[in-house]
Scaffold this active site. Structure first.
Site, PDB file in Angstrom:
ATOM      1  N   HIS A   1       0.537  -0.775   0.093  1.00 23.56           N
ATOM      2  CA  HIS A   1       0.116  -0.605   0.462  1.00 23.56           C
ATOM      3  C   HIS A   1       0.757   1.092   0.260  1.00 23.56           C
ATOM      4  O   HIS A   1       0.278   2.146  -0.213  1.00 23.56           O
ATOM      5  CB  HIS A   1      -0.936  -0.295   1.330  1.00 23.56           C
ATOM      6  CG  HIS A   1      -0.765   0.309   2.224  1.00 23.56           C
ATOM      7  ND1 HIS A   1       0.741  -0.832   3.461  1.00 23.56           N
ATOM      8  CD2 HIS A   1      -0.183   1.409   2.920  1.00 23.56           C
ATOM      9  CE1 HIS A   1       0.683   0.148   4.435  1.00 23.56           C
ATOM     10  NE2 HIS A   1       1.034   0.927   4.482  1.00 23.56           N
TER      11      HIS A   1
ATOM     12  N   ASP B   1      -0.322  -7.094   1.632  1.00 20.48           N
ATOM     13  CA  ASP B   1       0.170  -5.941   1.713  1.00 20.48           C
ATOM     14  C   ASP B   1       1.815  -5.903   1.796  1.00 20.48           C
ATOM     15  O   ASP B   1       2.571  -5.741   2.102  1.00 20.48           O
ATOM     16  CB  ASP B   1      -0.295  -5.406   3.168  1.00 20.48           C
ATOM     17  CG  ASP B   1      -0.166  -4.073   2.677  1.00 20.48           C
ATOM     18  OD1 ASP B   1       0.136  -3.444   1.877  1.00 20.48           O
ATOM     19  OD2 ASP B   1       0.192  -3.345   4.144  1.00 20.48           O
TER      20      ASP B   1
ATOM     21  N   SER C   1       4.518   2.462   8.408  1.00 21.36           N
ATOM     22  CA  SER C   1       4.209   1.441   7.208  1.00 21.36           C
ATOM     23  C   SER C   1       5.122   0.741   6.276  1.00 21.36           C
ATOM     24  O   SER C   1       5.986   1.623   6.122  1.00 21.36           O
ATOM     25  CB  SER C   1       3.218   1.744   6.415  1.00 21.36           C
ATOM     26  OG  SER C   1       1.699   1.902   6.951  1.00 21.36           O
TER      27      SER C   1
ATOM     28  N   LEU D   1      -9.556 -22.079  -1.536  1.00 20.35           N
ATOM     29  CA  LEU D   1     -10.990 -23.645  -0.992  1.00 20.35           C
ATOM     30  C   LEU D   1     -11.933 -23.330  -1.847  1.00 20.35           C
ATOM     31  O   LEU D   1     -12.531 -24.605  -2.496  1.00 20.35           O
ATOM     32  CB  LEU D   1     -11.165 -23.261  -0.209  1.00 20.35           C
ATOM     33  CG  LEU D   1     -11.770 -24.757   0.488  1.00 20.35           C
ATOM     34  CD1 LEU D   1     -10.820 -25.714   0.217  1.00 20.35           C
ATOM     35  CD2 LEU D   1     -11.902 -25.067   1.749  1.00 20.35           C
TER      36      LEU D   1
END
Length: 512
Positions: free
Chosen positions: A156, A186, A259, A314
């Site tokens: 991000h 991410d 971040s 799945l």
């Protein structure tokens, strides 16, 4: 601030350390005398017992908090920061994003109590006329993992970036190339053209313990190479919108700009990438989350090999098992992932999974919360064979499934009676009738009962007129009599599988 005000925190700290057993009363008295004198006495000039109690020698970085007799030595954060800080970088991005002048008004509004609200929040509004490109600038952090310029950060941080710049601690700046990103975890991998760069040492999370000290280095609010410390408050934390990552939860102060920066253990090894915080005001409020370094390394290896990061799926929509569902399905306790719907022709369908099954284990790994399942699957590869332990109609069953590719379509988390037609009545408070042929075609439901009206317990649980009731406690229903029998067989609560539009969700209804 006057002198006495500066001394109060020092006194309180000493008393807190003494109360916690970190300092003996004798040591505490000595330090308090130093504080009362205006903090003129340095730690080096204090008696040896005090220095030993409050600090670890800088020359020998402590691998972890250690106990020596009645004294406790803390990790040497200064040594870790000095040794590893040079490999932490500041990342600046510029780009453009699509913006609409009045986008807020275009967003649909939902009732917070509506069990379907989380479904519809996931859908994006198509581009509207009047959208335009708006300039975007952002900052984040990253860390160098190879001396030839490979850098890890968050996806991000570089999303929508047209230009990425990397600044080192020696003030050199480089244009970075984005080798690849994986929005599902991410994680992003960058490359700068440089040699002989400082690098971090990568560790592992398997030995990381809840309560252990950790250290973050990054650029919060653009303040480069800032250090903050805290403890691991939980491991394997699954967040609702980040289904492929078992996060490390900490109380390390993480803010915008942190971040993509590294999370270090007490040995100075990177164990995670600081990714996000839980906040109601945009700033740090005591909870932060880091991506385990094993997840990041796996993504990095796939990207550097020239491939696209792969995650398995799945092919089910799942939701959490609360106490109401546990009572309805006769489970000993709330656990596992409740299958709300199965993708037709998908891996789960081919394996024989059904709506109403509760997946308890994947290859002997217990599933405590439903969000544990996508995190486990996300670390598997498409085509891998797995063994599922499933709770079905009051007993455990074993099912083998061949996993599909999440890049095609991912796992989804659901966000999220016995009456004659007419006024709502009975235990559930539902007025039901069979679906007409045109209603079947419109809803896509092969069977089920149309909810004509809802009141009482069902309405309180979120069921409303126009919904289609498909199953009760995992058993399909096609008549009012079947609903009546299923509810009569239930205890204090009943699980209704309801379809609204094209989405399906189990709704727990308390009737006891």
């Amino acid at each position: 601030m006057n002198k006495s005000q500066r001394l109060i925190p020092a006194k309180r700290l000493v008393w807190a350390l003494a109360a916690g057993g970190v300092l003996g009363l004798g040591s505490g008295a000595l330090v308090m005398q130093s504080a009362a004198a205006g903090l003129k006495t340095s730690a080096a000039a204090a008696p040896a017992v005090v220095a030993a109690a409050v600090a670890t020698p800088v020359a020998a970085a402590a691998p972890a908090t250690a106990v020596q007799g009645n004294l406790v030595t803390l990790p040497d954060f200064a040594a870790i920061a000095a040794k590893q800080g040079a490999a932490v970088v500041n990342i600046s991005v510029t780009g453009a994003v699509k913006a609409t002048a009045n986008r807020r008004q275009q967003q649909p509004q939902f009732d917070e109590d509506d069990p379907f609200s989380e479904f519809f929040r996931r859908f994006q509004i198509p581009n509207q006329p009047g959208q335009r490109q708006m300039p975007m600038r952002g900052q984040g952090s990253g860390f160098i993992i190879s001396d030839d310029g490979v850098i890890l950060t968050n996806a991000h941080v570089v999303r929508d970036a047209q230009e990425v710049s990397v600044k080192l601690t020696d003030r050199r700046e480089f244009r970075a190339k984005v080798l690849g990103t994986d929005p599902k975890t991410d994680v992003a991998v960058l490359k700068i053209e440089a040699k002989n760069l400082p690098v971090v040492q990568l560790g592992a999370t398997k030995d990381l313990r809840v309560g252990e000290w950790v250290l973050a280095i990054g650029s919060p609010f653009g303040f480069e190479n800032s250090v903050s410390a805290g403890v691991v408050s939980a491991k394997g934390r699954a967040l609702p919108q980040e289904s492929f990552v078992p996060f490390i939860q900490t109380d390390v102060a993480i803010n915008p700009g942190n971040s993509g920066g590294p999370l270090f253990n007490t040995r100075g090894e990177v164990v995670g990438i600081n990714s996000q915080i839980y906040s109601q005001n945009g700033g740090y409020q005591g909870l932060s989350f880091a991506i385990p370094i094993e997840v990041a390394k796996r993504v990095q290896q796939q990207i550097e090999k020239g491939g696209k990061p792969q995650h398995a799926r799945l092919g089910v929509v799942i939701q959490d098992v609360n106490q109401g569902f546990a009572d309805s399905f006769k489970l000993d306790k709330p656990e596992g992932a409740l299958v709300a719907s199965v993708e037709e022709g998908g891996p789960a369908s081919k394996a024989g999974l059904r709506s109403g099954d509760v997946i308890l284990k994947l290859d002997e790994q217990p599933i405590v919360a439903s969000s544990d399942l996508p995190a486990m699957l996300g670390q598997r590869v498409p085509g891998e064979q797995v063994k599922l332990e499933v709770w079905r109609k009051g007993k455990r069953e074993s099912i083998s499934a061949k996993l599909g590719d999440a890049n095609a379509k991912g796992e989804q988390l659901a966000e999220g009676e016995d009456d004659e037609a007419g006024a709502p009545q009975g235990k559930l408070g539902l007025a039901l009738r069979p679906l007409q042929p045109d209603e079947r075609r419109q809803s896509g439901a092969r069977d089920g009962l149309l909810v004509q009206d809802a009141a009482g317990p069902a309405a309180m649980a979120g069921v409303r007129a126009g919904d289609v009731l498909l199953a009760v406690n995992g058993s399909p229903v096609t008549s009012v009599e079947q609903v009546r029998a299923a509810v009569a067989d239930s205890g204090k609560s009943v699980a209704l599988l309801v379809q609204r539009g094209r989405e399906k969700i189990f709704v727990p209804v308390r009737i006891g």
